[in-house]
Each structure stands twice: as C-alpha cells, then as structure tokens.
Design an enzyme around this catalytic site. Structure first.
Site, PDB file in Angstrom:
ATOM      1  N   ILE B 464       0.863  -1.281   0.122  1.00 43.89           N
ATOM      2  CA  ILE B 464       0.198  -0.170  -0.035  1.00 43.89           C
ATOM      3  C   ILE B 464       0.698   1.296  -0.080  1.00 43.89           C
ATOM      4  O   ILE B 464       0.395   2.215   0.227  1.00 43.89           O
ATOM      5  CB  ILE B 464      -1.175   0.085   1.146  1.00 43.89           C
ATOM      6  CG1 ILE B 464      -0.109   0.112   2.421  1.00 43.89           C
ATOM      7  CG2 ILE B 464      -1.812  -1.212   1.296  1.00 43.89           C
ATOM      8  CD1 ILE B 464      -1.111   0.397   3.625  1.00 43.89           C
ATOM      9  N   ASN B 591      14.713  -2.959   4.975  1.00 45.07           N
ATOM     10  CA  ASN B 591      15.370  -1.956   3.863  1.00 45.07           C
ATOM     11  C   ASN B 591      15.361  -0.524   4.217  1.00 45.07           C
ATOM     12  O   ASN B 591      14.127   0.035   4.527  1.00 45.07           O
ATOM     13  CB  ASN B 591      14.181  -2.076   2.696  1.00 45.07           C
ATOM     14  CG  ASN B 591      14.418  -1.094   1.349  1.00 45.07           C
ATOM     15  OD1 ASN B 591      15.251  -0.093   1.708  1.00 45.07           O
ATOM     16  ND2 ASN B 591      14.269  -1.432   0.321  1.00 45.07           N
ATOM     17  N   PRO B 592      16.556   0.129   4.530  1.00 41.71           N
ATOM     18  CA  PRO B 592      16.738   1.107   5.270  1.00 41.71           C
ATOM     19  C   PRO B 592      16.322   2.361   4.650  1.00 41.71           C
ATOM     20  O   PRO B 592      15.527   3.293   5.140  1.00 41.71           O
ATOM     21  CB  PRO B 592      18.269   1.160   5.474  1.00 41.71           C
ATOM     22  CG  PRO B 592      18.774   0.089   5.389  1.00 41.71           C
ATOM     23  CD  PRO B 592      17.719  -0.799   4.369  1.00 41.71           C
ATOM     24  N   GLY B 662       8.332  -4.335  12.793  1.00 38.82           N
ATOM     25  CA  GLY B 662       7.328  -3.583  12.455  1.00 38.82           C
ATOM     26  C   GLY B 662       7.418  -2.220  12.359  1.00 38.82           C
ATOM     27  O   GLY B 662       7.876  -1.804  13.787  1.00 38.82           O
ATOM     28  N   GLU B 665       3.783   2.079  11.533  1.00 36.37           N
ATOM     29  CA  GLU B 665       2.958   2.815  12.685  1.00 36.37           C
ATOM     30  C   GLU B 665       3.655   3.727  13.655  1.00 36.37           C
ATOM     31  O   GLU B 665       3.103   4.774  14.156  1.00 36.37           O
ATOM     32  CB  GLU B 665       1.728   2.091  13.135  1.00 36.37           C
ATOM     33  CG  GLU B 665       0.859   1.546  12.198  1.00 36.37           C
ATOM     34  CD  GLU B 665      -0.064   0.219  12.352  1.00 36.37           C
ATOM     35  OE1 GLU B 665      -1.229   0.586  12.744  1.00 36.37           O
ATOM     36  OE2 GLU B 665       0.544  -0.915  12.348  1.00 36.37           O
TER      37      GLU B 665
END
Lengths: 329, 701, 195
Positions: B464, B591-592, B662, B665
C-alpha cells in the site's frame, strides 16, 4: 454536474449578448471556482460562455501613471509582472498567498474577484444556506463558524469573501472596469462586493451579464512600500483566517498616508478606513497603531468559534504596519 | 524458528515499482483497463436517522445513458450480518450519508448527475450524535471487545490510594478529534459479474478479506471471486476492513452482467463511508515519588461507535507497557451514536493514547522539576509491568539517549517561554513511542523453484506504499539463500495463496515468517526427495504461517523516542515545526530506504495530527461538514521542516526469523505529544485538545 | 438581474452536449468526443486511458491531477475539456523521452520521494514546472523579504531553488502527499535544480 451548453465568445459585446439572452448562463474564466461549484451542484448554469479569449491578458501602464490589468490575465502572470512587483508588491504578494501555482495558472483576475465564499454550508447543498438558497436559513451562525466573518455580518449570513487579491486591491483603491447590457462602467473595488444584509445571495453589485474587463490601479508611489500578511491554519495552500494588506507613507516620522485592508473577516474585503483616519497625521507608534486597530474592530461581532479573529486582526495590523515602517521589535 | 542470515536484508534498495510510479503507469484499482466500462455513482441519505418512505427514480432513469438505478427496493438480499455492510436491505437510515442507492450509467458524468436526480423522501427520527452529551447523560458502556487482542480494563494494586499518597500528581483530560484517513487514492472498485463468477479490482489492504466478505454477502463460493489489488494509493487503515462502497459496487455490477462497473468514492463521500478514527476523551492520572518514580498510572478513554456495529479503538492499550508502576488502572468506555462506524487508523490505540499519556508524562516532569528524558528512563521497567513477561527486546532508554544526543537536548533550559527569536517563541519537546509487534493469522505462501535457480514466491499480500514488494523480496532472497535477481515475488491477486491483511505493522512479520517457513520446507523437500537438486519439472511447496513458540514467553514491542522543535509567533499564535527527530528500536530493518520513508511519513502524519487535522461534526445535521481537502487540512509541503529518523541496533531472536518488529505505525505514535510538549516549552501553554491551532495560543490581551 | 447560480428552473429538453475536441497528449494527437461536463482529467483517464494524472479530490484541493497544460502546470480536474480544445498536455508519463526517465523522475526514485505513488505523477509534473518557473524569475511568497522599512527594487531574476528549500516547500504546496514523503522530495528536487 447538470448538463449545460458551452460557447466561446469572441468579444465582450458578444459575451454580454449571450448572457443577456440566458438568465441561467454564467461566464467561464479559469473555472477554478465555478467548475468546483458546479460539481457540488451549488452552481447550476445551463450555458457557460467562455470569456478567456475576450478580455485582455495584458498589464499596461495608464497615462495617469496607474496600471491596467486585463481581466483575462492569469493570477500567475499578475504576480510575476515586474511592474506590479515594483510598484504594488502587496498585489503580487496577495496573489501568491492564495491557492497554489497550478490553480493560479488557470485562474484569471476577473474570476478571482468573483469567487464565492468557502463557507462549508454554502458548498453543501444538503444544508441550509441563505446565500445559496435564499430564505433557507444560515447554518453557520449556530454551526461551524471558526473561519467566518466578524465584521459587517447580518442575521442571514456570516460568510467571508475568500479572495486575497481583492484585499490588496481594496487597499490600493483599485477600480473595476465592466461592460454589461447597459453599457460600461467603472466601480471602485471597495464597492464591488457588498455586505450580506438581507440578500446574502448577492456577493457583489454586478448585474447579470456584466463582465469585468479590467482592473485599474491608480498611481500610488508609496505603495512600493506595501505588504500582504496572511495568517492561516496551514503554512500554505489555505484560506485566510485573517489577512492584512498595508502600505504606508511616512514623512518626518509622521504618517502622511496609510492604507489598510483586511481579509478573512467580512463578506467583502474590509478597508480599514477608521484605522487609517486615526493614523494619519501622527507617528506610527505601536500604541497609536493598536488604538487605531481596536477602533477599526470595535464593532466586530464574533460568532461562537471565531472571537480569536479580533485580537488576531488587531495584532496583525499592528505588526504589519510596524514592519513596513522598519520599526525593530 | 531459525534466524535468517541477512544478505539482501539491510540493503537500502529503491522500491521495485518506482519507475512505474514516477511515470504514473502503476495501475491503481479504478485504472485497470477494462472493455466498455460502466460507471456507478452513489445516492446517500440526507437525514441522520429515519426511514425512506418514498423513492422516485423516474427522472434518473430517464436520463440518456443511464443503465440501471439501484435502491433498497431492487437490491439483492445480502447474506452478511455486518451492520455497516448491510446496505439497501431496508428503508432504514442509520446515519447521514449512508448509501441509499446508486446509478449505473455509460459515463461518470451521466451517473453522477442522475444520482443527484434520485428523489428520496424520509420520515426523519431524532438523532443522537453527540459524544460529550452521551457522557453527561451517563449513556456510556464498556465495549464488548476492542480491536486488538489485549485485555480491556486492567487493574493492578490500588490506584486511588497510591495517587492520593503521591508526592507529585498529574490529573489531566486530553481530547483528540475525529480523524479521517484520507488516502490520496479514494476507495475504488471495478466489479464485473460474468457466468464464471466475479472479478474485482479493489483498492484494499486485504484482497482475501474482500474475497471472503463478498462471497458471504453475495452467497458465492470464494473461488468464484478473484480480487486484484496490485497497487494501492495509500490506506492508513481505511482499506483494511471492508466498507459499504465495495458492497454497492458489487450490487451495481450485478444489474449489468458482463459489464465492468467502475466506482470511485468522491472525496466528500470518503468522510462518511470508509471508517474514521473516533474522537477520544482521555483522563490520565499519574502519581510519582519525589524522585519521579511512578507510583500510580490511571488512564481512561471514552470513544464512540455507531449503532450499526461496535468498534472500539484501544486508546489505553500502550499504557500498561510503558512504565514501571506498582499501581495501574486502565478503563475504556463507549457511546453508540447515529454516526458512521469508526475503524482502525494508523497506529490504532497507540496514536491517540500515547498523545494523552506522553503529554501527561511531560506534565509530570514539569510538576516534579525533572528532565522529561530522564523521567522516562527512570521509569523503565525490567519486565512487562502487567504480566511480568520479559521483553523480547526493549531499547527505549537507548532511543531516548541517542535521540537526545542527536537533537542537542543536553543544552536545553527547561524554563517555559524563555527563548525568543525574531518574534517567535522557541521550544523543544520529547515523547516516547511504542507499538506492539503483532502477527496476524491467515497467511500461506507458494514457492516454486526451477532448475535455473529462479524462485517464484506467490502470496496475496499487498503493497500500500509501505515498500512491501521490495522488502519482502529481500526477505525471500535471504530465506531462500539466493540473490535478489533469482526471486520474483507476486502479490495483490487472490489467485495466489491467502495472506493476512496489511496492517498492524505486521506485514513483514506475518508474511515474512511464512516465506521463511516456505523456504525451509523447500530445502527440506529438495534434500529429502531430490537429493538437493531441483528436478527438471521444478518443485513447488505451499506452507502456512508457522507458530511462534516464543509468543507466550516474551512481551514483544517496538519503541521509539520523538523530539520536536516548535516556533510559536508571539503575536499571532502561528505555529511552525522546523525540526522533528525520531529514534526507534524496531528490530532488524529490512530496507533502510523504505523504512526511513515509513518512519518520517508517520512522524509527518503526526505533525499533521498535532497542528491541522480535525473532522468537524455538525450535530444538528449529523455529518462532518469540512468534508474536503480544502477544509480538512492535512500538512502541506510548507508545513514540514527537517524530519529525521534513525534506529538503534537491536537483535531480537524471538519475534520472527527476520528479527523485525514492524515500523509502519510507530512513527506517528508520540509525535503529536512531542509537539504539544514543545509548544508548552515555547509558550508555557499546555494544549490538551488537538489540533494545536493558533487561536489556542494567540495572546488575547 | 443579479447573478444567482442557485436558482432552480425547468431543464426539460436540455440534452447532454457532446462535443468533439482535439488534444495533444504526451506528443500524440487525439480526437475524442466529450460531454461538456467532462474535465480534462476525466477525458485523459476515462476517455483516453491515460491514468498518469490522478484523481485525489476532484476539486483542486490536492494537486494529484497536475499536468502541463500548454506548458504550464494546472489542475486538470477543474479544467473543462471542451474549453481546452486543441490544447497540448504533458503528463508524467510524457516527461520521459524515448523511454528514458526525466531527471526529476530518477531523482524521486533515488531519494524515495514517494510511497504509495498516487500523488507522485502530479508531484513530478509540478516539480518540473517549478524549475522552469523559478528560472523565469516567477516569485513565491518566500521570494519577498518581509518588510524592513525600505522600498527596494525587487529582484526579478531567476530564483535559486537548489539552495533554498523553503522556496521549494512553498512552491510544491499545491501537491498534497498523505504518505508524507515531503522531507524526501526536497533533496530530490534540489539535486535536479543543481544540475
């Protein structure tokens, strides 16, 4: 959007004649507000007469030392014009304070002056609004009114006029040239827009079919020292909560002349004549400015959510004019 | 669960679909080329509650180009119980703006105009949409369940006594407004019914969820429905659960079989049809001893839901995790109103809850004369304060210290309203951030390998904008122990094995762990059945997401520290945020480059929340009146200054084989509190109700 | 009689007005039939299948639909197609030449100046137009110094974007990005502005 016919006028007389025959027709300039409102079913023209090729797109010096801005000039071209930037920086700044570059590229000077209020109820046909549907009531007075007017309101409407350009032009004593079914006329910009009174459906004094052809700026040498200060909720791309257009003419520390107009506070660009009168003939001190601003705002009638506009407008007037005088903090 | 050695993981790769996106060639749902499409436009109720007593479609039907008009009188009966999705099943109206019909036409212009011509007459009923008055009237209740699997009300010790005895106390109420997600791509669908079944292109975070919901609602078998979602133009939670726009589109397409029906919500409709973040009223009480050690923490939240469906955002969820305290209490209450149903929105729970808690912590620091960074470090727990589980990893102090160092915190004078620059009051603030490391059930993966060493990984996950396509390929390459070039990841199609929803910052954990299990199984099968050599016909395995044996042994959470500098104009109250800095502890960063974007995107959305966003409900009408992007402000480019995100090294062997926690958020969590705390430092004014607008800071004298 | 847009009246007999127009889009000429109500955006997306410009708000409030319209950036959602018969339009898809990405497109990828990608074509068209505007000397609100009591000659020369991020921020503010990649757009654009 309701169906409509589209015609391209080739000259002002032809445009006026087309509108005169069609009571529900509207002129199409850049379309940035009209098309928006047609999508919302707020504007319901059955004929659009495209006038972009009709009015001048030139900015020219007038014999009296003033400047004529063709009504078809794009907002971007107006703001970028070297003559305007040099002689009337407040006008360029006001234009640039509004909308975004991609909107200013489409929008015309004439259309900018005739854009309609952004009151949320005016733009929502599922709610009552006297400006949109006379007699239906004003939803804003007891509703969401934080952005709306504090000066010159009526029990029927508390909308504000959204144009930044108009505020600067009001301060400059600009004149609007029009042509209509009854011929041409010149209207002082401060008299183009009206207060809502009992007929808020009328934003301005133009008659059906009357077309703005140009805006004239009078010669005003001290306008080279002018500024437009816009205060809003976002740093850019937002309508004014309060804006101030100001210019000052100082001689020996005394205010020889001063121009102040406010945006975001009324149904029309609000020329602060009371404040100007109080300031002329004395020094531009913070104290005098504050008293002048308070006098201008003495009749303000805030709504439930916008009383903050009174101190905001006062402080904005004081600071903008002080900055113009070069007074250090 | 064996750890995966990083080779591709850790590389700052540009996102694979970048070229398509910068050209505008990546196709979002509505844009999928379909032959001879028809267009749907919705009819919505103009009353908040009531009953339709008459519906006249004659004018709409008579428009040239109109193909069909859909109302509750001709809509199919749905086989689904979800109150939000059960549209057009009767003449009842449950909120203003609810779908009551739709028009299908040859063009979008005709459909939209004809929809406006459908005349609906209502018998109106009085409505109740006011959360504040529900509270005053005592009409609150405890939610039956909240959105996440965490305990609702929590009690430990005796909070009231501990508060009464505390040397330093804070008792403050915070308010956050109604927020709308407003992804730039509206919710869109193309639906086409044929004799073979139903094809859907949907902008969704969960293709499988779309398939299941539509199957239930329209009494189909899931395999009669294929859902495509290759690119999604932002979602932020709004495209996680299914909303009624999907149902309306499928209903409409049923009326014109064999024709694809395109449906895009208008921006105005997005404010009532796609969920929203409930407004909250939160009371936080803190007690501490003279050294700033917390003795009691109490956090209550009041929110709203609709009468159609219960949804409770878990605003207090983070509170038990944050700080060591002997006495703890969290409470949550809900009012059911005649409004649309709220839904998850970026960092549901933590986003609004941590605004309250971290503002209160700043108030405690001020009241106790302690540095707010030091106060948080001083209250760092050894184990989870509620259940005593050890943390799988926890680096909040490291984030605070590293952030303080990078931000230049050590030279900070805590005195409020003490710095002025050119007419602007300057201040700095800090807040902590956290988000649980979640895994969502329901993923499977198919991995195929061919003798040339190429691997195809199939899974109905979606990207997304988070960078999933790229990061998950990196995970797959390392799990398969091959180069990136040998891996092709295919997403966004329910022809592939099901995938858990994109949400809860759980994408990489859920999907990545599944891929790792698939890679293990592929190796096992190759070794066991093929002597380690890929057979000529290739080999394919399909596996489910594995269990994580550590789930019950460790508390798993990501943490972070947010810093902000603000300037407040001393005469106008205008607010600017020239600088935001965040340091996070999020396990391994796959993935920085895309991770950094996720974090600064979250922080900037937090800025937007702090300064701009609020959906204004007009209780007389029952709808959000600033329902467009001119009046619902989200931050523009000019509002955003320097935004920096960093992370500390964290090696967490328990969360999943990749060691990731994660990070989609956590960037928004605490960002608004850091800004509000900086505003207090700049001005001495404590803003407890968002957004922080200039009228709240303007000197009135 | 004053202009009253909101008055209702009988519309019987007013048919949808279809008109044939010509548009040059990304270098290719198209003849197409549009409803008078069709916006340039919908003409591109729904008639010509060019979905590079995006519909985010349809009211000029987000900038996702930005295209170059006769050389200038414009919100295609508020431009009626019928009013732009014969116009030359360049979308982000047309900025690439011979398949090679425009330097702005390459820089956006390199700096990860987008996430979901939905606002991106509009951002890139806007950024490319902005470079040209600045080179021409078009001012922004940032270009004007706050007043200091003097009335100096305005500098109407080119505006240096490479060293002035606030100019970029202001000039790019007509393109909203909900993923909030703004902080990455600034270096992406500065890099192109420098070269």
């Amino acid at each position: 959007m309701r169906p409509f016919r589209y015609e391209r006028a080739t000259d002002p007389a032809g445009a006026v004649a087309l509108l005169a025959r069609s009571p529900q027709a509207a002129y199409l300039g850049g379309g940035t507000n009209l098309v928006d409102l047609m999508k919302l079913d707020v504007a319901r023209p059955d004929l659009l007469v495209d006038v972009r090729g009709v009015t001048s797109r030139a900015i020219e010096e007038l014999p009296d030392g003033g400047v004529r801005i063709g009504a078809g000039v794009s907002n971007s071209d107006l703001a970028a014009d070297p003559l305007i930037r040099r002689r009337y920086p407040v006008v360029a700044q006001a234009v640039l304070a509004g909308a975004s570059t991609q909107l200013r590229n489409l929008a015309t000077v004439g259309g900018n002056l005739l854009q309609r209020t952004r009151c949320v109820y005016f733009q929502d046909v599922s709610t009552a609004c006297n400006k949109r549907e006379p007699g239906s009531g004003c939803s804003a007075i007891e509703g969401h009114n934080r952005d709306l007017a504090i000066l010159g309101t009526s029990p029927d409407c508390i909308a504000t006029h959204p144009s930044d350009l108009a505020v600067a032009l009001a301060a400059m004593d600009a004149t609007v040239q029009t042509v209509g079914p009854d011929g041409s006329r010149a209207i002082p910009l401060t008299e183009l827009h009206r207060l809502p009174g009992s007929e808020p459906q009328h934003d301005n004094v133009l008659t059906h079919g009357e077309l703005i052809t140009a805006v004239d700026l009078p010669p005003l040498p001290f306008a080279a020292r002018s500024y437009y200060r816009k205060i809003r909720d976002r740093a850019s791309y937002a309508f004014a909560l309060v804006s101030v257009a100001a210019a000052i003419d100082l001689a020996d520390g005394q205010v020889r002349d001063v121009r102040i107009a406010l945006g975001g506070v009324a149904h029309k660009p609000w020329r602060a004549t009371r404040a100007e009168d109080l300031l002329r003939g004395g020094p531009a001190t913070e104290e005098r400015l504050r008293r002048a601003a308070e006098a201008e705002l003495a009749d303000a009638q805030p709504q439930s959510d916008n009383a903050f506009k009174i101190p905001l407008a006062r402080n904005a007037i004081v600071r903008t004019v002080l900055d113009l005088t070069g007074t250090a903090r | 669960m064996s750890a995966v050695a990083p080779r591709a993981m850790g590389q700052p790769l540009s996102r694979f679909e970048g070229e398509d996106k910068v050209r505008g060639l990546a196709t979002y749902a509505f844009e999928h080329p379909v032959p001879h499409p028809a267009y749907l436009s919705a009819v919505r109720s103009t009353v908040a509650t009531g009953e339709i007593i008459g519906i006249d479609c004659s004018q709409a039907s008579a428009q040239p180009g109109v193909l069909a008009v859909l109302t509750h009188l001709n809509a199919p009966r749905l086989g689904i119980d979800d109150g939000e999705l059960r549209i057009l099943q009767s003449g009842d109206v449950a909120f203003r703006g609810q779908f009551v019909g739709g028009v299908i036409a040859e063009s979008s212009e005709i459909a939209r105009h004809a929809a406006a011509l459908v005349r609906v007459d209502y018998r109106e009923r009085p409505h109740d949409v006011d959360l504040e008055s529900s509270r005053e009237r005592g009409q609150l209740r405890v939610p039956q369940q909240t959105m996440a699997l965490f305990p609702m009300d929590t009690d430990k010790g005796d909070v009231d006594s501990a508060l009464a005895a505390a040397a330093v106390q804070v008792d403050s109420t915070y308010r956050t407004p109604w927020y709308n997600h407003n992804p730039l791509e509206p919710h869109t669908t193309i639906a086409c019914w044929t004799s073979a079944g139903l094809t859907l292109h949907v902008s969704t975070q969960h293709p499988q969820g779309v398939q299941t919901t539509v199957a239930t609602a329209f009494r189909l078998e899931p395999d009669q429905i294929r859902v495509f979602s290759p690119h999604v133009g932002g979602a932020f939670g709004s495209k996680g659960p299914r909303h009624s726009d999907l149902i309306l589109a499928v209903m409409a397409a049923q009326l014109v079989p064999d024709r694809p029906v395109r449906f895009a919500l208008t921006r105005h409709q997005m404010f009532s049809q796609t969920g929203y973040r409930s407004p909250t009223m939160q009371r936080v009480r803190l007690g501490a001893d003279a050294d700033g050690r917390l003795t009691a923490v109490a956090h209550e939240s009041i929110e709203q839901t609709s009468r159609l469906k219960e949804f409770a955002e878990h605003a207090t969820r983070a509170t038990p995790t944050m700080y060591a305290t002997p006495h703890l209490q969290v409470r949550q209450q809900l009012a059911a109103l005649d409004l649309p149903t709220p839904a998850i929105m970026r960092a549901p729970g933590e986003c609004v809850g941590m605004f309250a808690l971290e503002s209160a912590m700043d108030e405690l620091a001020v009241a106790g004369g302690l540095d707010p960074v030091e106060l948080r470090i001083r209250n760092e727990p050894d184990t989870h304060p509620l259940d005593g589980l050890p943390f799988s990893s926890r680096s909040l102090p490291a984030c605070l210290r590293e952030g303080a160092r990078r931000f230049g915190w050590e030279s900070r004078d805590p005195t409020p309203r003490a710095r002025r620059h050119d007419g602007w009051l300057v201040g700095t603030g800090v807040a902590a951030a956290t988000y649980p490391t979640l895994r969502l059930p329901g993923s499977k993966v198919t991995i195929r390998v061919t003798p040339d060493g190429r691997h195809t990984v199939l899974m109905a996950a979606v990207d997304i904008g988070t960078g999933t396509r790229t990061a998950l390929t990196q995970v797959a390459a390392d799990a398969l122990r091959v180069d990136l070039a040998q891996v092709e990841l295919r997403l966004g199609d329910t022809a592939y094995p099901p995938a858990a929803p994109e949400g809860g910052s759980a994408g990489i954990t859920s999907w990545g762990a599944t891929i790792c299990a698939g890679a293990d199984e592929l190796r096992r099968r190759l070794a066991a059945d093929h002597g380690g050599t890929v057979p000529a016909e290739g080999l394919e395995v399909t596996v489910d997401m594995p269990e994580n044996p550590h789930l019950k042994q460790y508390a798993m959470h990501a943490f972070g520290a947010q810093f902000a500098e603000v300037r407040v104009h001393d005469e106008t109250g205008e607010i600017r945020v020239p600088r935001q800095l965040g340091v996070y502890a999020v396990g391994r960063v796959v993935n920085p480059k895309t991770a950094h974007s996720q974090l600064i995107g979250g922080m900037t959305m937090g800025l937007s929340m702090a300064l701009h966003e609020a959906s204004i409900l007009d209780p007389r009408y029952g709808h959000v009146v600033n329902h467009d992007l001119a009046t619902y402000h989200v931050s523009s480019n000019a509002d955003v200054g320097t935004v920096d995100a960093y992370w500390v090294e964290e090696d967490d062997p328990y969360v999943n084989p990749m060691g990731t926690k994660g990070l989609g958020e956590i960037g928004i969590v605490g960002a608004a509190a850091a800004i509000a705390n900086a505003v207090h430092h700049a001005t001495g004014v404590r803003i407890r109700e968002l957004p922080i607008t200039l009228d709240k800071l303007l000197p009135h004298e | 009689m004053p202009i009253t847009w909101s008055a209702t009246h009988d519309r019987q007999g007013l048919d949808i007005m279809d008109t044939e127009i010509t548009l040059r889009v990304d270098g290719a000429d198209h003849r197409l039939t549009v409803d008078t109500r069709t916006t340039l955006l919908d003409a591109l997306r729904e008639r010509l299948g060019n979905t590079s410009p995006k519909k985010g708000c349809d009211h000029g409030q987000c900038g996702a639909c930005t295209v170059l319209l006769d050389g200038r950036r414009a919100n295609s959602c508020l431009a009626l197609a019928v009013a732009h018969d014969g116009a030359e339009i360049v979308t982000a898809a047309g900025l690439a030449t011979d398949g090679e990405l425009h330097p702005m497109q390459r820089s956006f990828i390199e700096h990860d100046a987008f996430q979901c990608g939905y606002c991106t074509p509009g951002q890139i068209v806007s950024a490319v137009a902005m470079l040209e505007e600045a080179a021409t000397g078009w001012p922004s609100t940032v270009t004007f110094s706050p007043p200091d009591g003097t009335a100096g000659e305005p500098d109407t020369g080119p505006v240096d974007l490479a060293t002035n991020p606030d100019e970029i921020r202001e000039r790019m503010s007509g393109n909203l990005c909900r993923c909030a990649a703004y902080a990455n757009m600034i270096p992406a654009i500065q890099e192109v502005a420098r070269s």
